[in-house]
Scaffold this active site. Structure first.
Site, PDB file in Angstrom:
ATOM      1  CE  LYS A   1      26.847  34.520  -3.381  1.00  0.00           C
ATOM      2  NZ  LYS A   1      27.192  35.782  -4.047  1.00  0.00           N
TER       3      LYS A   1
ATOM      4  CG  HIS B   1      25.849  31.182  -7.172  1.00  0.00           C
ATOM      5  ND1 HIS B   1      26.738  32.025  -7.780  1.00  0.00           N
ATOM      6  CD2 HIS B   1      24.764  31.943  -6.925  1.00  0.00           C
ATOM      7  CE1 HIS B   1      26.216  33.229  -7.888  1.00  0.00           C
ATOM      8  NE2 HIS B   1      25.004  33.204  -7.390  1.00  0.00           N
TER       9      HIS B   1
ATOM     10  CG  ASP C   1      27.586  38.239  -1.688  1.00  0.00           C
ATOM     11  OD1 ASP C   1      27.641  37.242  -0.951  1.00  0.00           O
ATOM     12  OD2 ASP C   1      27.059  38.226  -2.824  1.00  0.00           O
TER      13      ASP C   1
ATOM     14  CE1 TYR D   1      26.659  37.023  -8.616  1.00  0.00           C
ATOM     15  CE2 TYR D   1      27.729  38.323  -6.919  1.00  0.00           C
ATOM     16  CZ  TYR D   1      26.709  37.483  -7.320  1.00  0.00           C
ATOM     17  OH  TYR D   1      25.732  37.134  -6.422  1.00  0.00           O
TER      18      TYR D   1
HETATM   19  N1  LIG Z   1      23.062  34.198  -4.369  1.00  0.00           N
HETATM   20  C1  LIG Z   1      22.437  34.637  -5.438  1.00  0.00           C
HETATM   21  O1  LIG Z   1      21.915  33.855  -6.245  1.00  0.00           O
HETATM   22  C2  LIG Z   1      22.376  36.108  -5.673  1.00  0.00           C
HETATM   23  C3  LIG Z   1      21.581  36.602  -6.730  1.00  0.00           C
HETATM   24  C4  LIG Z   1      21.543  37.972  -6.914  1.00  0.00           C
HETATM   25  C5  LIG Z   1      22.248  38.817  -6.064  1.00  0.00           C
HETATM   26  N2  LIG Z   1      23.042  38.314  -5.074  1.00  0.00           N
HETATM   27  C6  LIG Z   1      23.863  39.185  -4.176  1.00  0.00           C
HETATM   28  O2  LIG Z   1      22.994  40.079  -3.505  1.00  0.00           O
HETATM   29  C7  LIG Z   1      23.388  41.430  -3.830  1.00  0.00           C
HETATM   30  C8  LIG Z   1      22.174  42.330  -3.869  1.00  0.00           C
HETATM   31  O3  LIG Z   1      21.257  41.934  -4.872  1.00  0.00           O
HETATM   32  P1  LIG Z   1      21.015  42.822  -6.186  1.00  0.00           P
HETATM   33  O4  LIG Z   1      22.278  43.537  -6.523  1.00  0.00           O
HETATM   34  O5  LIG Z   1      20.408  41.936  -7.193  1.00  0.00           O
HETATM   35  O6  LIG Z   1      19.860  43.820  -5.749  1.00  0.00           O
HETATM   36  P2  LIG Z   1      19.680  45.025  -4.688  1.00  0.00           P
HETATM   37  O7  LIG Z   1      20.898  45.255  -3.870  1.00  0.00           O
HETATM   38  O8  LIG Z   1      18.412  44.755  -3.970  1.00  0.00           O
HETATM   39  O9  LIG Z   1      19.433  46.235  -5.649  1.00  0.00           O
HETATM   40  C9  LIG Z   1      20.449  46.745  -6.460  1.00  0.00           C
HETATM   41  C10 LIG Z   1      19.822  47.755  -7.398  1.00  0.00           C
HETATM   42  O10 LIG Z   1      19.182  48.808  -6.659  1.00  0.00           O
HETATM   43  C11 LIG Z   1      19.818  50.071  -6.923  1.00  0.00           C
HETATM   44  N3  LIG Z   1      19.899  50.756  -5.617  1.00  0.00           N
HETATM   45  C12 LIG Z   1      20.815  50.568  -4.632  1.00  0.00           C
HETATM   46  N4  LIG Z   1      20.559  51.330  -3.554  1.00  0.00           N
HETATM   47  C13 LIG Z   1      19.427  52.024  -3.857  1.00  0.00           C
HETATM   48  C14 LIG Z   1      18.661  52.964  -3.143  1.00  0.00           C
HETATM   49  N5  LIG Z   1      19.004  53.369  -1.908  1.00  0.00           N
HETATM   50  N6  LIG Z   1      17.547  53.475  -3.737  1.00  0.00           N
HETATM   51  C15 LIG Z   1      17.189  53.075  -4.988  1.00  0.00           C
HETATM   52  N7  LIG Z   1      17.873  52.180  -5.720  1.00  0.00           N
HETATM   53  C16 LIG Z   1      18.993  51.655  -5.153  1.00  0.00           C
HETATM   54  C17 LIG Z   1      21.156  49.743  -7.551  1.00  0.00           C
HETATM   55  O11 LIG Z   1      21.565  50.704  -8.481  1.00  0.00           O
HETATM   56  P3  LIG Z   1      22.971  51.524  -8.355  1.00  0.00           P
HETATM   57  O12 LIG Z   1      24.081  50.539  -8.233  1.00  0.00           O
HETATM   58  O13 LIG Z   1      23.017  52.311  -9.629  1.00  0.00           O
HETATM   59  O14 LIG Z   1      22.815  52.397  -7.134  1.00  0.00           O
HETATM   60  C18 LIG Z   1      20.849  48.422  -8.269  1.00  0.00           C
HETATM   61  O15 LIG Z   1      20.232  48.690  -9.521  1.00  0.00           O
HETATM   62  C19 LIG Z   1      24.081  41.278  -5.178  1.00  0.00           C
HETATM   63  O16 LIG Z   1      24.812  42.422  -5.558  1.00  0.00           O
HETATM   64  C20 LIG Z   1      24.882  40.032  -4.962  1.00  0.00           C
HETATM   65  O17 LIG Z   1      26.047  40.305  -4.200  1.00  0.00           O
HETATM   66  C21 LIG Z   1      23.101  36.972  -4.863  1.00  0.00           C
END
Ligand SMILES: NC(=O)c1ccc[n+]([C@@H]2O[C@H](COP(=O)([O-])OP(=O)(O)OC[C@H]3O[C@@H](n4cnc5c(N)ncnc54)[C@H](OP(=O)(O)O)[C@@H]3O)[C@@H](O)[C@H]2O)c1
Length: 286
Positions: free
Chosen positions: A80, A113, A50, A55
């Protein structure tokens, strides 16, 4: 309700296209770090990446697609169109830029998005969303993308879009995690055959440190992050966990050997952790 059963097991979209297992999130991974991260995710078994123009890492992801031994058809790629590119012509141009940066000739999934909202655009919001969507419909019908959808759309945005369009969105990607479950949007989407992807599925640090989640994690000898993801898939969602650390990528996919009870699901669903980070699509200023 469809439910994921393994890292690569597919869910079926309304148009019959299969979307494989857990998605791998890349938000906040820079171009420099994302190439190795995507290669590590593919080596772990993820097949669904994704990203988004916003990004700023599509070139780095394209580099990983060049380096991997996997073929293009083995990897499901989502991008997106960003808010500054809304409208028919701008979206068409943004799409061309995205596939050029990724070095691919088609996308598996292309999303709007964020919806244009009334707070910023007044009565024009509906037309702007319809114009942007028409570009996605044309890209889909021309075979440039295998599926199309939206992100951060609430039921009011979806209702207007569905009334104004030829093709119903196949996906809505929304913020959804313990502490911030957008249940009305999930229910609406599931009733209308729109698959919900969960962004930020691990929630904030506050969710991972919540004592109720910790207690359930201890019971199953899994981590709070794994419990958050389990809670997500048991609601029929497709979560998109992001980590640049191979051991966390692996742990985030190791969630298919236990199941939460209905009572535990309700306990987690009832947790409310509202923070400034939660974004209500009708109220954002971007
Ligand atoms: N459509 C939208 O508007 C939108 C907005 C935001 C995000 N997204 C998408 O959704 C994806 C996920 O959201 P996100 O990246 O915001 O949040 P997330 O995946 O919920 O959390 C990522 C954070 O958690 C840490 N992490 C990962 N695995 C872990 C574990 N097992 N234990 C503890 N901490 C952990 C990561 O650090 P490390 O990398 O250091 O492990 C990072 O700081 C994004 O990457 C993006 O592709 C979409």
């Amino acid at each position: 309700m469809q439910e994921l059963t393994s890292l690569r097991s597919p869910l079926k979209l309304a148009n019959g296209v299969e979307i494989p297992g857990l998605g791998y999130g890349t938000y906040k991974s820079s171009n420099e770090e994302v190439t190795q991260a995507v290669l590590d995710a593919l080596a772990t078994g993820y097949r669904h990446i994704d990203t988004a123009a916003y990004y700023g890492n599509q070139k780095g992801i394209g580099e990983a697609l060049q380096q991997t031994d996997l073929s293009r058809e083995d990897i499901f790629i989502t991008s997106k169109v960003w808010n500054t590119d809304r409208g028919y012509d701008q979206t068409m141009a943004a799409f061309e830029k995205t596939i050029a940066e990724l070095g691919v000739d088609y996308l598996d999934l292309y999303l709007i998005h964020w919806p244009a909202n009334r707070k910023q655009f007044g009565d024009q919001a509906r037309k702007i969303n319809a114009d942007t969507w028409r570009a996605l419909e044309d890209l889909y019908q021309a075979g440039r993308v295998r599926a199309i959808g939206v992100s951060n759309f609430m039921p009011n945005h979806l209702l207007e879009l569905m009334a104004d369009s030829r093709i119903k969105p196949m996906i809505d990607q929304i913020e959804y995690h313990p502490g911030w479950p957008q249940e009305a949007t999930r229910r609406f989407c599931q009733r209308h055959g729109i698959l919900v992807e969960a962004w930020r599925p691990l929630g904030t640090k506050v969710a991972l440190e919540n004592p109720l989640i910790q207690e359930i994690a201890d019971k199953y000898q899994h981590s709070p992050a794994q419990v958050c993801l389990r809670w997500s898939i048991q609601q029929g969602l497709l979560p998109l966990p992001k980590s640049v650390k191979p051991e966390r990528m692996k742990a985030n996919a190791d969630i298919f050997d236990f199941a939460l009870t209905e009572d535990e699901m309700d306990v987690i669903s009832s947790i409310r952790i509202v923070s400034a980070k939660n974004q209500i699509p009708d109220q954002v200023d971007f």
